[in-house]
Write a protein that holds these residues in place. Structure first.
Motif, PDB file in Angstrom:
ATOM      1  N   TYR A   1       0.829  -1.216   0.000  1.00  0.00           N
ATOM      2  CA  TYR A   1       0.000   0.000   0.000  1.00  0.00           C
ATOM      3  C   TYR A   1       0.859   1.261   0.000  1.00  0.00           C
ATOM      4  O   TYR A   1       1.660   1.466   0.913  1.00  0.00           O
ATOM      5  N   LYS A   2       0.690   2.087  -1.017  1.00  0.00           N
ATOM      6  CA  LYS A   2       1.372   3.388  -1.109  1.00  0.00           C
ATOM      7  C   LYS A   2       2.864   3.273  -0.799  1.00  0.00           C
ATOM      8  O   LYS A   2       3.379   3.918   0.115  1.00  0.00           O
TER       9      LYS A   2
ATOM     10  N   ASN B   1      -0.625   4.044  -5.776  1.00  0.00           N
ATOM     11  CA  ASN B   1      -1.316   5.306  -5.503  1.00  0.00           C
ATOM     12  C   ASN B   1      -2.447   5.151  -4.476  1.00  0.00           C
ATOM     13  O   ASN B   1      -3.147   6.107  -4.186  1.00  0.00           O
ATOM     14  N   GLY B   2      -2.594   3.964  -3.913  1.00  0.00           N
ATOM     15  CA  GLY B   2      -3.563   3.779  -2.829  1.00  0.00           C
ATOM     16  C   GLY B   2      -5.007   3.677  -3.288  1.00  0.00           C
ATOM     17  O   GLY B   2      -5.923   3.727  -2.470  1.00  0.00           O
TER      18      GLY B   2
ATOM     19  N   GLY C   1      -6.543   0.571  -2.009  1.00  0.00           N
ATOM     20  CA  GLY C   1      -6.696   0.806  -0.570  1.00  0.00           C
ATOM     21  C   GLY C   1      -7.991   1.538  -0.255  1.00  0.00           C
ATOM     22  O   GLY C   1      -8.693   1.195   0.695  1.00  0.00           O
TER      23      GLY C   1
ATOM     24  N   ASP D   1      -5.136  10.929  -0.727  1.00  0.00           N
ATOM     25  CA  ASP D   1      -5.752  10.087  -1.762  1.00  0.00           C
ATOM     26  C   ASP D   1      -7.238  10.378  -1.902  1.00  0.00           C
ATOM     27  O   ASP D   1      -7.774  10.411  -3.004  1.00  0.00           O
TER      28      ASP D   1
ATOM     29  N   ARG E   1      -7.918  13.526  -3.693  1.00  0.00           N
ATOM     30  CA  ARG E   1      -7.730  13.309  -5.123  1.00  0.00           C
ATOM     31  C   ARG E   1      -8.952  12.619  -5.725  1.00  0.00           C
ATOM     32  O   ARG E   1      -9.436  13.008  -6.796  1.00  0.00           O
TER      33      ARG E   1
ATOM     34  N   TYR F   1     -15.903   3.796   3.915  1.00  0.00           N
ATOM     35  CA  TYR F   1     -15.485   4.162   5.271  1.00  0.00           C
ATOM     36  C   TYR F   1     -16.636   4.281   6.264  1.00  0.00           C
ATOM     37  O   TYR F   1     -16.412   4.583   7.430  1.00  0.00           O
TER      38      TYR F   1
END
Lengths: 180, 173
Positions: free
Chosen positions: A100-101, A126-127, A130, B78, B81, B104
């Motif tokens: 991860y990352k 780049n996750g 994830g 992230d 983004r 989440y």
């Protein structure tokens, strides 16, 4: 009745005290995962070990396995590595990594230095995978069944206690359900 | 009597005004410092406003007590983004919220969604306001009743008894 009324502050105090007392022992870092009993997300990513070959969901084991999110920058991952290594050596349960990352060269060096318990490690530079897994930091470990459905999630380092009391019971349960 | 009612009314109004912000949560009020500098290019101001608003209202899953805006954590970066990409992709706010929720859960919402589990969170302040108002009204009513009782005029029989009692006190001196 009015006698009882006098005790209202005491009851309110007791109720609050009990709740705050309990709050002291809750771990704010364990978020309930919404992904339990949901299928793994689709992905098409290369791996740390296998060069350019792109892996997808279909390449994952078709028996219950662990999906372990790790990174070379992650100290707790180093801490749990011996436990995962021992399990991999004895073929207790297949373990697939999600790097991860991280950077490919750092990940490869980490595996060379510390040994790899993984069948392979999906390279999530780049996750993005994830995020689809609801990951917020390595290490996190998912117990996935043979159909690719997430059945349990462990957040943070796996110590012997977590391995014996959480991870393995979850794996056994998934196996038992699959055997029926 | 009248002034008592006025005082109650004024007190009640003050309470309402005071607790109004709690009834209408607007933003997170976190005033988070813009910790990270992203170089996102937007086509319209509207897109940029939506991005700002959503980065402020989603909570960083890693650092826990900051919004996505205020966090330098890897996952926050992230997620900012992803939100940017989704906005540029023409996704609606609801679609982006759903995206975040599916990964989440309710945890990421600084502005909790309205569900039966969050009813107390949303309407608790109103409940306490009503409870407080009820208690104040009760106290004022009782005070007024006491005042009325103080002004009770004794009838003749009671006056005679009172005089007799006072006389006995005098005699014993």
């Amino acid at each position: 009745m009015s006698r009882l009324k006098l005790f209202i502050p005491v009851f309110v105090f007791l109720a609050m005290a009990v709740m705050l007392w309990r709050g002291l022992y809750l771990d704010p870092r364990t978020l309930p995962s919404v992904l339990i009993d949901k299928p793994l997300p689709e992905f098409a990513l290369p791996t740390v070990e296998l060069g350019d070959r792109v892996m997808g969901k279909a390449d994952l084991p078709d028996e219950p396995f662990l999906l372990n999110v790790w990174g070379s920058y992650c100290l707790p991952c180093l801490q749990e590595n011996p436990i995962l290594m021992a399990a991999a050596e004895k073929n207790v349960v297949p373990i697939v990594g999600v790097n991860y990352k991280d950077k490919l060269n750092l990940a490869q060096a980490w595996l060379d230095d510390n040994g790899s318990p993984f069948e392979f490690s999906i390279l999530d530079e780049n996750g993005r995978l994830g995020i689809d897994l609801g990951v917020y930091g390595a290490p996190e470990t998912f117990v996935v069944d043979g159909q690719g459905v997430i059945r349990y999630k462990h957040i943070g380092v796996i110590d012997y206690k977590a391995w014996d009391e959480e991870i393995m019971p979850a794996v056994e349960q998934v196996r038992a359900e699959a055997g029926q | 009597m009248m002034s008592g009612m006025w005082k109650t009314g004024a007190l009640f109004l003050a309470l309402v005004l005071w607790s109004a912000p709690a009834l209408m949560p607007e933003g997170t009020g976190s005033g988070a410092a813009y910790a990270a500098v992203d170089t996102f290019e937007f086509e319209t101001d509207e897109q940029q406003r939506r991005f700002r608003r959503m980065s402020d209202e989603f909570r960083c899953p890693m650092c826990q007590n900051t919004s996505l805006t205020g966090s330098n954590g890897g996952v926050a970066e992230d997620l900012r983004r992803e939100i940017y990409l989704m906005i540029m992709d023409g996704k609606t706010d609801e679609e982006i919220e759903q995206f975040m929720f599916e990964r989440y859960g309710d945890f990421v919402f600084y502005r909790p969604r309205l569900m039966w589990q969050t009813l107390l969170l949303w309407f608790g302040p109103l409940l306490f306001l009503l409870l407080g108002g009820w208690i104040i009204v009760g106290i004022v009513r009782r005070a007024q009743q006491n005042k009325v009782q103080e002004q009770v005029v004794l009838n003749e029989e009671e006056q005679a008894r009172l005089r007799k009692l006072l006389d006995t006190v005098k005699d014993s001196d």
